[in-house]
Write a protein that holds these residues in place. Structure first.
Motif, PDB file in Angstrom:
ATOM      1  N   VAL A 283      13.416 -12.085   1.421  1.00  0.00           N
ATOM      2  CA  VAL A 283      13.673 -10.920   1.058  1.00  0.00           C
ATOM      3  C   VAL A 283      12.961 -11.321  -0.556  1.00  0.00           C
ATOM      4  CG1 VAL A 283      15.872 -10.275  -0.648  1.00  0.00           C
ATOM      5  CG2 VAL A 283      16.178 -11.176   1.686  1.00  0.00           C
ATOM      6  N   ASP A 284      12.593 -12.767  -0.828  1.00  0.00           N
ATOM      7  CA  ASP A 284      11.973 -12.249  -1.788  1.00  0.00           C
ATOM      8  C   ASP A 284      10.312 -12.048  -1.878  1.00  0.00           C
ATOM      9  OD1 ASP A 284      13.866 -14.004  -3.044  1.00  0.00           O
ATOM     10  OD2 ASP A 284      13.283 -16.097  -2.804  1.00  0.00           O
ATOM     11  N   ARG A 285       9.484 -13.260  -0.748  1.00  0.00           N
ATOM     12  CA  ARG A 285       8.525 -11.696  -0.500  1.00  0.00           C
ATOM     13  C   ARG A 285       8.639 -10.208  -0.582  1.00  0.00           C
ATOM     14  NH1 ARG A 285       4.411 -14.883   2.934  1.00  0.00           N
ATOM     15  NH2 ARG A 285       3.150 -13.008   2.248  1.00  0.00           N
TER      16      ARG A 285
ATOM     17  N   GLY B 205       7.555  -5.645  -7.273  1.00  0.00           N
ATOM     18  CA  GLY B 205       7.454  -5.899  -8.598  1.00  0.00           C
ATOM     19  C   GLY B 205       8.464  -6.210  -9.192  1.00  0.00           C
ATOM     20  N   THR B 206       9.935  -6.563  -8.368  1.00  0.00           N
ATOM     21  CA  THR B 206      10.793  -7.141  -8.837  1.00  0.00           C
ATOM     22  C   THR B 206      11.734  -8.303  -8.131  1.00  0.00           C
ATOM     23  OG1 THR B 206      12.000  -5.886  -7.405  1.00  0.00           O
ATOM     24  CG2 THR B 206      11.621  -4.111  -8.420  1.00  0.00           C
ATOM     25  N   ASP B 207      13.401  -8.643  -9.603  1.00  0.00           N
ATOM     26  CA  ASP B 207      13.858  -9.747  -8.663  1.00  0.00           C
ATOM     27  C   ASP B 207      14.369  -9.681  -7.525  1.00  0.00           C
ATOM     28  OD1 ASP B 207      12.299 -10.356 -11.575  1.00  0.00           O
ATOM     29  OD2 ASP B 207      14.262 -10.064 -12.400  1.00  0.00           O
ATOM     30  N   ASP B 208      14.223  -8.510  -6.923  1.00  0.00           N
ATOM     31  CA  ASP B 208      15.398  -8.615  -6.226  1.00  0.00           C
ATOM     32  C   ASP B 208      15.391  -6.966  -4.855  1.00  0.00           C
ATOM     33  OD1 ASP B 208      17.837  -6.184  -4.888  1.00  0.00           O
ATOM     34  OD2 ASP B 208      18.346  -8.407  -4.561  1.00  0.00           O
TER      35      ASP B 208
ATOM     36  N   LEU C 250       1.284  -1.417   0.231  1.00  0.00           N
ATOM     37  CA  LEU C 250       0.278   0.173  -0.106  1.00  0.00           C
ATOM     38  C   LEU C 250       0.892   1.148  -0.069  1.00  0.00           C
ATOM     39  CD1 LEU C 250      -2.711  -1.339   2.492  1.00  0.00           C
ATOM     40  CD2 LEU C 250      -2.903  -0.429  -0.116  1.00  0.00           C
ATOM     41  N   LEU C 251       1.879   1.467   0.538  1.00  0.00           N
ATOM     42  CA  LEU C 251       2.820   2.681   0.847  1.00  0.00           C
ATOM     43  C   LEU C 251       3.498   2.667  -0.450  1.00  0.00           C
ATOM     44  CD1 LEU C 251       4.263   2.031   3.930  1.00  0.00           C
ATOM     45  CD2 LEU C 251       2.606   3.836   4.132  1.00  0.00           C
ATOM     46  N   ARG C 252       3.957   1.132  -1.406  1.00  0.00           N
ATOM     47  CA  ARG C 252       4.543   1.373  -2.515  1.00  0.00           C
ATOM     48  C   ARG C 252       3.700   2.301  -3.493  1.00  0.00           C
ATOM     49  NH1 ARG C 252       4.070  -3.329  -5.998  1.00  0.00           N
ATOM     50  NH2 ARG C 252       1.835  -2.905  -6.017  1.00  0.00           N
ATOM     51  N   ASP C 253       2.309   1.725  -3.995  1.00  0.00           N
ATOM     52  CA  ASP C 253       1.400   2.271  -4.686  1.00  0.00           C
ATOM     53  C   ASP C 253       0.788   3.262  -4.238  1.00  0.00           C
ATOM     54  OD1 ASP C 253       1.385  -0.054  -5.939  1.00  0.00           O
ATOM     55  OD2 ASP C 253      -0.606  -0.763  -5.116  1.00  0.00           O
ATOM     56  N   GLY C 254       1.081   4.097  -2.884  1.00  0.00           N
ATOM     57  CA  GLY C 254       0.342   5.156  -2.494  1.00  0.00           C
ATOM     58  C   GLY C 254       1.353   6.292  -2.522  1.00  0.00           C
ATOM     59  N   LEU C 255       3.037   6.421  -2.026  1.00  0.00           N
ATOM     60  CA  LEU C 255       3.195   7.040  -1.988  1.00  0.00           C
ATOM     61  C   LEU C 255       4.088   7.823  -4.159  1.00  0.00           C
ATOM     62  CD1 LEU C 255       6.387   6.057   0.655  1.00  0.00           C
ATOM     63  CD2 LEU C 255       4.453   8.264   0.713  1.00  0.00           C
ATOM     64  N   ALA C 256       4.026   6.489  -4.664  1.00  0.00           N
ATOM     65  CA  ALA C 256       3.989   6.135  -5.880  1.00  0.00           C
ATOM     66  C   ALA C 256       2.550   7.545  -6.746  1.00  0.00           C
ATOM     67  CB  ALA C 256       4.493   5.560  -7.211  1.00  0.00           C
ATOM     68  N   GLU C 257       1.625   7.054  -6.172  1.00  0.00           N
ATOM     69  CA  GLU C 257       0.596   7.820  -7.007  1.00  0.00           C
ATOM     70  C   GLU C 257       0.559   9.194  -6.765  1.00  0.00           C
ATOM     71  OE1 GLU C 257      -3.466   5.445  -6.379  1.00  0.00           O
ATOM     72  OE2 GLU C 257      -2.278   4.274  -7.080  1.00  0.00           O
TER      73      GLU C 257
ATOM     74  N   LEU D 120      13.250  -1.072  -3.740  1.00  0.00           N
ATOM     75  CA  LEU D 120      13.170  -0.102  -2.759  1.00  0.00           C
ATOM     76  C   LEU D 120      13.952   0.674  -3.371  1.00  0.00           C
ATOM     77  CD1 LEU D 120      12.042   1.280  -0.174  1.00  0.00           C
ATOM     78  CD2 LEU D 120      14.961  -0.032   1.255  1.00  0.00           C
ATOM     79  N   GLU D 121      15.204   0.261  -4.290  1.00  0.00           N
ATOM     80  CA  GLU D 121      16.045   1.472  -4.305  1.00  0.00           C
ATOM     81  C   GLU D 121      15.131   2.335  -5.551  1.00  0.00           C
ATOM     82  OE1 GLU D 121      18.287   2.805  -4.139  1.00  0.00           O
ATOM     83  OE2 GLU D 121      19.875   2.064  -2.773  1.00  0.00           O
ATOM     84  N   ALA D 122      14.137   1.705  -6.994  1.00  0.00           N
ATOM     85  CA  ALA D 122      13.405   2.248  -7.560  1.00  0.00           C
ATOM     86  C   ALA D 122      12.493   2.927  -7.072  1.00  0.00           C
ATOM     87  CB  ALA D 122      13.039   1.065  -8.304  1.00  0.00           C
ATOM     88  N   LEU D 123      12.393   2.737  -6.246  1.00  0.00           N
ATOM     89  CA  LEU D 123      10.887   3.542  -5.168  1.00  0.00           C
ATOM     90  C   LEU D 123      11.573   4.820  -5.107  1.00  0.00           C
ATOM     91  CD1 LEU D 123       7.953   3.805  -4.504  1.00  0.00           C
ATOM     92  CD2 LEU D 123       8.708   3.023  -2.404  1.00  0.00           C
ATOM     93  N   TYR D 124      12.331   4.358  -4.805  1.00  0.00           N
ATOM     94  CA  TYR D 124      13.328   5.832  -4.162  1.00  0.00           C
ATOM     95  C   TYR D 124      13.820   7.396  -5.175  1.00  0.00           C
ATOM     96  CZ  TYR D 124      14.364   5.077   1.139  1.00  0.00           C
ATOM     97  OH  TYR D 124      14.355   4.944   2.267  1.00  0.00           O
ATOM     98  N   ASP D 125      14.284   6.840  -6.000  1.00  0.00           N
ATOM     99  CA  ASP D 125      14.122   6.990  -7.590  1.00  0.00           C
ATOM    100  C   ASP D 125      12.975   7.839  -7.415  1.00  0.00           C
ATOM    101  OD1 ASP D 125      17.000   6.749  -7.085  1.00  0.00           O
ATOM    102  OD2 ASP D 125      16.697   4.845  -8.652  1.00  0.00           O
ATOM    103  N   ALA D 126      12.160   6.870  -8.279  1.00  0.00           N
ATOM    104  CA  ALA D 126      10.561   7.826  -8.442  1.00  0.00           C
ATOM    105  C   ALA D 126      10.483   8.424  -7.734  1.00  0.00           C
ATOM    106  CB  ALA D 126       9.832   6.393  -8.791  1.00  0.00           C
ATOM    107  N   ILE D 127      10.825   8.833  -6.538  1.00  0.00           N
ATOM    108  CA  ILE D 127       9.553   9.358  -5.497  1.00  0.00           C
ATOM    109  C   ILE D 127      10.573  11.099  -5.123  1.00  0.00           C
ATOM    110  CG2 ILE D 127       7.809   8.069  -4.910  1.00  0.00           C
ATOM    111  CD1 ILE D 127       9.497   7.756  -2.364  1.00  0.00           C
TER     112      ILE D 127
END
Length: 348
Positions: free
Chosen positions: A277-279, A285-288, A199-206, A293-300
């Motif tokens: 880690v896998d969960r 939505g990534t392999d790692d 929810l946080l991933r989706d909410g922060l990106a949106e 997490l780094e992708a989310l940081y970059d996006a926001i």
């Protein structure tokens, strides 16, 4: 195969969730508790908002001297003010520092708290209290400080500055990640943590894209699940590090958590406990998980460097000594002065 065994404690708390309903829900909560002398705790910055939320209530008194990390002397001042006012309920309106001060009053008075968050801090959903004295932050757990009622209203966060929205939301994300390896982690709080992280991933990106009410509601719901998971799982390595950095060096709470988080995830992911880690990677939505997490940081546009908020290289030795002493003994990666020094240098 290891047999599954755990003890999970459920917290007794009412959550009132509704955009635009804060004043109504606070009034109804006060009445339901049978209280007649509410004591308002809100910083000067939140004063106008607090007046709107408490409109229709006759307050016994107000306290607005809210300070980050809850210095003991401020807790004593607030306790005296509440006692002098003969308060029978505490209403906290604000972020984690405001909720923390209300908890400090409840700890010694037993007064119930109605918490109205204006950030994504999550303190309102935990029975954890914290106070700072002599550059040392002390925390503890006591059911007496758990707010009886939490009033969530996404409208109250609509004017939260974007940089604080990001830092505060990532502070909530840190609750989720820390729960995976926390001292009392179990399948229940891990489930809360993983859904909270989604929810946080989706909410922060949106929020960065639209700033919509739906995005704020999604982020608030994630914030609550994140704090719920942390409340039962306990403080893992991430929170021990941030308590030292905040209490000893007076670094801002949310920003510190946001900056430290990717470093601790990378640190613990190296232990090879793939299930956790896998969960988490699935959530992103990534392999790692670290990459996600780094992708989310970059996006926001998340904060990255402790140096930007006042931490210095010269502070590292004292921080390391304090962190190593406080670190959980069962952290998946053994904590040493050497690897914590490296972690802090990377975060610097």
């Amino acid at each position: 195969m290891t047999q599954l065994k755990f003890n999970h404690h459920l917290l007794q708390q009412e959550v009132r969730f509704g955009t635009g309903d804060a004043a109504k829900n606070v009034k109804e909560a006060v009445e339901a508790l049978g209280a007649t002398r509410p004591f308002l705790i809100a910083s000067e910055r939140e004063e106008e908002l607090a007046q709107k939320v408490t409109n229709g209530l006759e307050l016994a008194a107000e306290f607005n001297d809210v300070v980050m990390h809850v210095p003991v002397e401020k807790a004593e001042e607030a306790r005296k003010a509440a006692a002098d006012a003969q308060a029978d309920v505490l209403i906290s309106i604000g972020g984690g520092s405001t909720t923390g001060l209300a908890k400090a009053v409840a700890l010694t008075s037993g007064l119930p708290i109605i918490a109205v968050p204006t950030t994504y801090a999550g303190s309102e959903a935990t029975a954890v209290w914290g106070m700072t004295e002599n550059r040392t932050k002390t925390t503890g757990t006591d059911p007496q400080v758990l707010p009886k009622v939490v009033v969530y209203d996404s409208e109250l966060l609509s004017t939260l500055p974007n940089d604080m929205t990001i830092a505060s939301g990532l502070n909530a994300m840190a609750h989720c990640v820390d729960t995976l390896w926390a001292p009392k982690a179990d399948p229940i709080n891990r489930s809360h943590a993983l859904e909270g992280a989604r929810l946080l991933r989706d909410g922060l990106a949106e929020l960065q894209e639209t700033g919509s009410t739906q995005a704020r509601e999604k982020t608030l719901a994630g914030c609550y699940l994140a704090a719920l998971s942390f409340s039962s799982a306990g403080s893992g390595l991430h929170h021990k590090i941030c308590h030292v950095l905040g209490g000893t060096f007076n670094l801002p709470h949310a920003e510190t958590h946001a900056i430290v988080l990717p470093n601790v995830l990378r640190f613990n992911a190296a232990a090879g406990e793939r299930a956790h880690v896998d969960r988490l990677a699935e959530v992103f939505g990534t392999d790692d998980a670290v990459t996600g997490l780094e992708a989310l940081y970059d996006a926001i546009g998340a904060p990255r460097h402790l140096a930007a908020i006042g931490f210095r290289e010269a502070d590292i030795p004292e921080a390391v000594e304090r962190i190593v002493a406080a670190a959980p003994k069962d952290n998946p990666v053994k904590v040493t002065a050497e690897n914590i020094t490296e972690l802090l240098k990377n975060a610097l």
